[in-house]
Design a protein around this motif. Sequence first.
Motif, PDB file in Angstrom:
ATOM      1  N   TYR A   7      -3.174 -13.099  -1.140  1.00 54.40           N
ATOM      2  CA  TYR A   7      -4.103 -12.288  -1.895  1.00 54.40           C
ATOM      3  C   TYR A   7      -4.000 -11.137  -1.201  1.00 54.40           C
ATOM      4  O   TYR A   7      -4.117  -9.824  -1.509  1.00 54.40           O
ATOM      5  CB  TYR A   7      -5.426 -12.938  -2.009  1.00 54.40           C
ATOM      6  CG  TYR A   7      -6.355 -11.935  -2.640  1.00 54.40           C
ATOM      7  CD1 TYR A   7      -6.282 -11.691  -4.019  1.00 54.40           C
ATOM      8  CD2 TYR A   7      -7.269 -11.039  -1.806  1.00 54.40           C
ATOM      9  CE1 TYR A   7      -6.979 -10.666  -4.743  1.00 54.40           C
ATOM     10  CE2 TYR A   7      -8.033 -10.092  -2.388  1.00 54.40           C
ATOM     11  CZ  TYR A   7      -8.047  -9.718  -3.832  1.00 54.40           C
ATOM     12  OH  TYR A   7      -8.626  -8.996  -4.414  1.00 54.40           O
ATOM     13  N   TYR A   8      -4.143 -11.221   0.267  1.00 59.23           N
ATOM     14  CA  TYR A   8      -4.001 -10.182   1.317  1.00 59.23           C
ATOM     15  C   TYR A   8      -2.737  -9.395   0.712  1.00 59.23           C
ATOM     16  O   TYR A   8      -3.045  -8.007   0.751  1.00 59.23           O
ATOM     17  CB  TYR A   8      -3.860 -10.815   2.720  1.00 59.23           C
ATOM     18  CG  TYR A   8      -4.286  -9.742   3.783  1.00 59.23           C
ATOM     19  CD1 TYR A   8      -4.376  -8.435   3.593  1.00 59.23           C
ATOM     20  CD2 TYR A   8      -4.658 -10.072   4.884  1.00 59.23           C
ATOM     21  CE1 TYR A   8      -4.763  -7.375   4.828  1.00 59.23           C
ATOM     22  CE2 TYR A   8      -4.954  -9.373   6.061  1.00 59.23           C
ATOM     23  CZ  TYR A   8      -5.152  -8.173   5.969  1.00 59.23           C
ATOM     24  OH  TYR A   8      -5.585  -7.073   6.875  1.00 59.23           O
ATOM     25  N   LYS A  58       0.762  -1.182  -0.085  1.00 59.07           N
ATOM     26  CA  LYS A  58      -0.069   0.173   0.151  1.00 59.07           C
ATOM     27  C   LYS A  58       0.983   1.212   0.126  1.00 59.07           C
ATOM     28  O   LYS A  58       0.417   2.329  -0.727  1.00 59.07           O
ATOM     29  CB  LYS A  58      -0.830   0.011   1.422  1.00 59.07           C
ATOM     30  CG  LYS A  58      -1.884   0.914   1.155  1.00 59.07           C
ATOM     31  CD  LYS A  58      -2.830   1.100   2.512  1.00 59.07           C
ATOM     32  CE  LYS A  58      -3.910   2.183   2.614  1.00 59.07           C
ATOM     33  NZ  LYS A  58      -3.290   3.552   2.382  1.00 59.07           N
ATOM     34  N   SER A  59       2.081   1.199   0.689  1.00 61.16           N
ATOM     35  CA  SER A  59       2.784   2.464   0.792  1.00 61.16           C
ATOM     36  C   SER A  59       3.535   2.561  -0.372  1.00 61.16           C
ATOM     37  O   SER A  59       3.518   3.821  -0.968  1.00 61.16           O
ATOM     38  CB  SER A  59       4.092   2.144   1.921  1.00 61.16           C
ATOM     39  OG  SER A  59       3.420   2.237   3.283  1.00 61.16           O
ATOM     40  N   PHE A  60       3.859   1.641  -1.078  1.00 62.33           N
ATOM     41  CA  PHE A  60       4.506   1.873  -2.492  1.00 62.33           C
ATOM     42  C   PHE A  60       3.548   2.077  -3.484  1.00 62.33           C
ATOM     43  O   PHE A  60       3.587   3.134  -4.218  1.00 62.33           O
ATOM     44  CB  PHE A  60       5.095   0.335  -2.996  1.00 62.33           C
ATOM     45  CG  PHE A  60       5.934   0.430  -4.029  1.00 62.33           C
ATOM     46  CD1 PHE A  60       7.208   0.431  -3.826  1.00 62.33           C
ATOM     47  CD2 PHE A  60       5.298   0.417  -5.447  1.00 62.33           C
ATOM     48  CE1 PHE A  60       7.993   0.473  -4.955  1.00 62.33           C
ATOM     49  CE2 PHE A  60       6.126   0.640  -6.401  1.00 62.33           C
ATOM     50  CZ  PHE A  60       7.584   0.555  -6.250  1.00 62.33           C
ATOM     51  N   ALA A 118       0.407  -6.447  -9.281  1.00 63.80           N
ATOM     52  CA  ALA A 118       0.455  -7.737  -8.582  1.00 63.80           C
ATOM     53  C   ALA A 118       0.068  -8.797  -9.779  1.00 63.80           C
ATOM     54  O   ALA A 118      -0.821  -8.763 -10.725  1.00 63.80           O
ATOM     55  CB  ALA A 118      -0.505  -7.923  -7.561  1.00 63.80           C
ATOM     56  N   SER A 119       0.929  -9.673  -9.865  1.00 61.95           N
ATOM     57  CA  SER A 119       0.796 -11.051 -10.943  1.00 61.95           C
ATOM     58  C   SER A 119       0.812 -12.319 -10.296  1.00 61.95           C
ATOM     59  O   SER A 119       1.802 -12.640  -9.615  1.00 61.95           O
ATOM     60  CB  SER A 119       1.946 -10.724 -12.075  1.00 61.95           C
ATOM     61  OG  SER A 119       2.175 -11.866 -12.682  1.00 61.95           O
ATOM     62  N   ALA A 176      -2.516  -3.328  -4.410  1.00 66.97           N
ATOM     63  CA  ALA A 176      -1.591  -3.075  -5.478  1.00 66.97           C
ATOM     64  C   ALA A 176      -2.422  -2.295  -6.800  1.00 66.97           C
ATOM     65  O   ALA A 176      -3.681  -2.152  -6.601  1.00 66.97           O
ATOM     66  CB  ALA A 176      -1.263  -4.400  -6.188  1.00 66.97           C
ATOM     67  N   THR A 177      -1.638  -1.400  -7.604  1.00 68.55           N
ATOM     68  CA  THR A 177      -2.244  -0.625  -8.439  1.00 68.55           C
ATOM     69  C   THR A 177      -3.066  -1.468  -9.291  1.00 68.55           C
ATOM     70  O   THR A 177      -4.411  -0.972  -9.638  1.00 68.55           O
ATOM     71  CB  THR A 177      -1.400   0.208  -9.467  1.00 68.55           C
ATOM     72  OG1 THR A 177      -0.368   0.981  -8.439  1.00 68.55           O
ATOM     73  CG2 THR A 177      -1.833   1.315 -10.150  1.00 68.55           C
ATOM     74  N   LYS A 178      -2.723  -2.416  -9.799  1.00 69.70           N
ATOM     75  CA  LYS A 178      -3.432  -3.564 -10.545  1.00 69.70           C
ATOM     76  C   LYS A 178      -3.105  -4.928 -10.205  1.00 69.70           C
ATOM     77  O   LYS A 178      -2.157  -5.126  -9.816  1.00 69.70           O
ATOM     78  CB  LYS A 178      -3.214  -3.362 -12.098  1.00 69.70           C
ATOM     79  CG  LYS A 178      -3.319  -1.971 -12.738  1.00 69.70           C
ATOM     80  CD  LYS A 178      -5.161  -1.825 -12.988  1.00 69.70           C
ATOM     81  CE  LYS A 178      -5.412  -0.433 -13.624  1.00 69.70           C
ATOM     82  NZ  LYS A 178      -6.905  -0.304 -13.643  1.00 69.70           N
ATOM     83  N   ILE A 179      -4.279  -5.716 -10.489  1.00 74.77           N
ATOM     84  CA  ILE A 179      -3.957  -7.109  -9.923  1.00 74.77           C
ATOM     85  C   ILE A 179      -4.387  -7.838 -11.186  1.00 74.77           C
ATOM     86  O   ILE A 179      -5.442  -7.543 -11.920  1.00 74.77           O
ATOM     87  CB  ILE A 179      -4.982  -7.471  -8.668  1.00 74.77           C
ATOM     88  CG1 ILE A 179      -4.507  -6.730  -7.558  1.00 74.77           C
ATOM     89  CG2 ILE A 179      -4.764  -8.980  -8.707  1.00 74.77           C
ATOM     90  CD1 ILE A 179      -5.347  -7.262  -6.318  1.00 74.77           C
ATOM     91  N   MET A 180      -3.358  -8.786 -11.706  1.00 73.23           N
ATOM     92  CA  MET A 180      -3.494  -9.645 -12.703  1.00 73.23           C
ATOM     93  C   MET A 180      -3.365 -11.088 -12.212  1.00 73.23           C
ATOM     94  O   MET A 180      -2.335 -11.305 -11.460  1.00 73.23           O
ATOM     95  CB  MET A 180      -2.508  -9.276 -13.978  1.00 73.23           C
ATOM     96  CG  MET A 180      -2.705  -7.822 -14.301  1.00 73.23           C
ATOM     97  SD  MET A 180      -1.831  -7.384 -15.839  1.00 73.23           S
ATOM     98  CE  MET A 180      -2.437  -8.356 -16.963  1.00 73.23           C
ATOM     99  N   ALA A 181      -4.147 -11.961 -13.032  1.00 79.08           N
ATOM    100  CA  ALA A 181      -4.116 -13.444 -12.776  1.00 79.08           C
ATOM    101  C   ALA A 181      -4.262 -14.088 -14.052  1.00 79.08           C
ATOM    102  O   ALA A 181      -4.886 -13.796 -14.868  1.00 79.08           O
ATOM    103  CB  ALA A 181      -5.149 -13.729 -11.744  1.00 79.08           C
ATOM    104  N   SER A 182      -3.475 -15.265 -14.223  1.00 77.77           N
ATOM    105  CA  SER A 182      -3.943 -16.176 -15.183  1.00 77.77           C
ATOM    106  C   SER A 182      -5.473 -16.652 -14.808  1.00 77.77           C
ATOM    107  O   SER A 182      -5.900 -16.728 -13.845  1.00 77.77           O
ATOM    108  CB  SER A 182      -3.252 -17.425 -15.238  1.00 77.77           C
ATOM    109  OG  SER A 182      -1.616 -16.964 -15.685  1.00 77.77           O
TER     110      SER A 182
END
Length: 293
Positions: free
Chosen positions: A121-122, A100-102, A110-111, A127-133
């Motif tokens: 997941y926590y 969060k600080s970053f 997050a990948s 993250a700015t964006k979260i991506m998953a397969s």
Amino acid sequence: MKSPKNSFSVRHPFLFGFSLLLMAVVLLWGAAAFFNGNTVLFSSEKIGIVNVQGTITNSLPTVKFLRKLRRDKSVKGVLLRINSPGGTIAPSQELYHAVKSFADEKPIVASFGTVAASGGYYAAAPATKIMASSGSITGSIGVKAEYANFSRLMDKVGVRPVVITSGSLKGAGSPYSELTPEQREYLTRLIMDMHNQFVDDVAAARKLDRKKVEEIADGRAMTGREAKELGLVDRIGGYEDSVAVLKALCGLEGDIPVIEGPEIEKPLIREILGYFGLKPVGSVAGEGLTFSF
């Protein structure tokens, strides 16, 4: 002057050869470490790759590395690569706050690899964006407490442990006795408080209605595709897609130098043994009540 026949190399050829080999390994190890850490020193723009691998029990190396990248003006953003089924509660929360600080200062994507569930997941939630397969396993929002109870076994073998506590709740979760109704209620309150913290943080980080998060916070795991439909993931994509998204957020193009970590510090002897394909023997043991995501 010593004659060649009396030299150490002649008298102890095996030790002399091993010493030379050891020195060579140390020099190679040191050179590799130096160049690995300094190949991108002179680049004006970089991205970081932060790996979260395995069960989360010690967040400190990752938290420190994220802080270092956040303070480095040449680092424009970070890819948070997660392959973790979760872990203990406080370290997962520390990662959450570090991410969060970053994200408050620079883009962080997050990948998800094979699994980024529970504490995994926590950590990714802010993250700015979260991506998953589409087949990544994620979610599993919830808290559990577990311990082994040996009381019946000890009854069978005729062993009666004596546990003296300062209060009726101090011994809750002891492997030597059954939980009393009071102790079970007490532990349930602890678990639910931690659970509510988890739900609150996910809802806040993902900007979701808390009630909607609570509805799926029953410990269920889900695929990346399901998580996207529920708002827990932003986009479907793998590692390369995540790098492309990060570059776009940072306004970068082309080949960009990378700083990857955190490095796991190992004693020199472990590095040398690893060079020869060997590893020292050790063991880890633990017992008692454990709370985890």
